[in-house]
Design a protein around this motif. Structure first.
Motif, mmCIF file in Angstrom:
data_model
loop_
_atom_site.group_PDB
_atom_site.id
_atom_site.type_symbol
_atom_site.label_atom_id
_atom_site.label_comp_id
_atom_site.label_asym_id
_atom_site.label_seq_id
_atom_site.Cartn_x
_atom_site.Cartn_y
_atom_site.Cartn_z
ATOM 1 N N PRO A 48 45.732 34.356 41.419
ATOM 2 C CA PRO A 48 44.205 34.770 41.459
ATOM 3 C C PRO A 48 43.862 35.652 42.211
ATOM 4 N N VAL A 49 44.679 35.735 43.324
ATOM 5 C CA VAL A 49 44.576 36.969 44.365
ATOM 6 C C VAL A 49 44.815 38.316 43.772
ATOM 7 N N THR A 58 42.251 39.036 41.451
ATOM 8 C CA THR A 58 40.872 39.497 42.179
ATOM 9 C C THR A 58 41.021 40.851 42.736
ATOM 10 N N ILE A 59 42.110 41.256 43.435
ATOM 11 C CA ILE A 59 42.146 42.444 44.354
ATOM 12 C C ILE A 59 42.643 43.513 43.375
ATOM 13 N N ASP A 60 43.399 43.420 42.427
ATOM 14 C CA ASP A 60 43.952 44.342 41.730
ATOM 15 C C ASP A 60 44.866 45.407 42.628
ATOM 16 N N THR A 64 49.551 38.444 35.397
ATOM 17 C CA THR A 64 48.591 39.367 35.902
ATOM 18 C C THR A 64 48.187 40.312 34.888
#
Length: 423
Positions: free
Chosen positions: A334-335, A338-340, A369
């Motif tokens: 999820p990190v 979210t940040i890509d 991802t």
């Protein structure tokens, strides 16, 4: 690029602002030239300044002991040696500290990044705050002595610590894994010893600063992975700290419905499972299911032993590392989504496991991802926090030096450090 208005209006016009800009441009040019040094003609051409303007700036900087000439190495067109100028050796020494729950390290470098001293002290398990304060004080004494410097010659100090740093940037407010670091006295001692020059920063954020030097201008998630587990986030080259300066505390990611809980050692749920101790525990469980291998099921293990055995193909170790990599990517997906990030960078003791762990993580990223980021190691991984602290300290000291440029009034780097609060 500086504009040499003095060339048309005359340097004797006393235009203080332009003279300051020109002197600053020359100083930045000398720094950019590095150890090779820069000639006056090169500085003039690069900054579109006249030779007299550059010569005047160099004279002021040299008289203030900020730059110095290198020995002549080549003749000029007129047959005279061409002098190159460099920053004075030892200019603006800065101090970096890594104050962790198990080890305290300190280094002093000059603004060019040349090492002047380095010391490390192991922290006793369960040491009380007073003992930690004493060890930090002893460590600082040691590096100052080794560098042959008094405390008032240090231009900036950056101390890295686990936990959340308070808004005043001079102490840690929350650090479950290193409770002694929340003792105000620890950083108050440093602030008293280095007045107006101390900055306290989260250790994973400092590791992220070190990584951003290797990956300039990019978006990074820097996983600081050892006994603890944290992350630093860099977005388009700028460190992201979050609204409460708590961004990147990935060790607190829940692994069950119990939510965010701390174990008896102050570790959050994910760092309990995937920190060095958790990896060893998982490997012992695998060894009990696969007896006869390189890993004992009934004796203490280190994470490094697990990774070394996995690299040799030990069945239990391979299974353990595969499980660790899977859980890491699952929980941090999820990190990443979210940040890509452009790059996920591994630092810390576990990152010393090397390419075997990286290969396992790289294999899993496409499953979790949308656009898999690059995966990289920051080497040496166990000194990333200190490297970031020194980078930040040098930057702050350099900014103070630039801000102190006053036309006709050279500054002296032999005087005590900055007299005003660091911004």
């Amino acid at each position: 690029m500086a504009e040499d208005r003095g060339a048309t209006r005359g340097e004797s016009s006393g235009n203080g602002v332009l003279r300051r800009l020109n002197t600053t441009a020359v100083l930045e040019g000398v720094r950019a030239a590095g150890a090779a040094g820069a000639r006056i003609t090169e500085l003039a051409a690069d900054n579109r300044l006249t030779r007299p303007t550059v010569s005047q700036a160099i004279d002021e900087l040299a008289s203030a002991a900020v730059v110095e000439p290198l020995a002549p190495s080549e003749p000029s067109g007129a047959g005279r040696p061409a002098t190159r100028y460099v920053l004075r050796r030892g200019l603006l020494p800065v101090l970096g500290l890594d104050i962790g729950p198990h080890r305290v390290a300190a280094s002093i470098v000059n603004v060019q990044g040349e090492s002047l001293a380095h010391e490390t002290i192991e922290v006793s398990p369960g040491a009380d705050p007073a003992a930690v304060r004493g060890q930090v004080s002893t460590l600082v004494d040691g590096v100052l002595l080794a560098a042959r410097l008094p405390a008032d010659r240090i231009g900036a100090v950056v101390a890295g610590s686990p936990g959340v740093v308070g808004p005043e940037l001079s102490r840690v407010t929350i650090a479950p894994s290193a409770p002694g670091n929340t003792d105000a006295g620890l950083f108050a001692d440093l602030a008293e010893r280095f007045p107006a020059r101390l900055l306290v920063e989260n250790d994973a954020n400092l590791a992220a600063i070190a990584a951003s030097v290797e990956h300039p201008g990019r978006t990074l998630v820097v996983i600081h992975w050892g006994e603890r587990l944290g992350a630093g986030v860099v977005i388009d080259g700028a460190l992201h700290r979050g609204a409460h300066r708590a961004a990147g505390e990935v060790g607190l990611i829940p692994v069950s419905s119990d939510g965010v809980q701390f174990d008896e050692h102050g570790r959050g749920p994910l760092e309990h499972a995937l920190g060095a101790a958790g990896i060893a525990e998982l490997a012992r469980a695998e060894a009990s299911r696969h007896p006869g291998g390189a890993l004992p099921a009934d004796r203490p293990l280190t994470a490094q032993q697990v990774f070394a055995a996995a690299a040799e193909g030990d069945r239990a170790a391979v299974a353990a590392v595969s499980a660790v990599a899977t859980k890491m990517v699952e929980r941090l997906a999820p990190v990443f989504l979210t940040i890509d990030p452009d790059v996920v960078v591994l630092t810390g003791g576990v990152a010393n496991a090397g390419e075997f762990l990286v290969d396992q993580l790289r294999r899993l990223l496409p499953r979790f991802t949308l656009v898999p980021p690059e995966l990289a190691l920051l080497v040496p991984a166990d000194r990333a926090v200190l490297a970031g602290a020194l980078t930040l300290a040098a930057s702050r000291a350099w900014d103070e030096l630039i801000a102190s440029v006053q036309p006709g009034h050279p500054w002296s780097v032999s005087e005590p450090g900055p007299s005003r609060p660091a911004r």
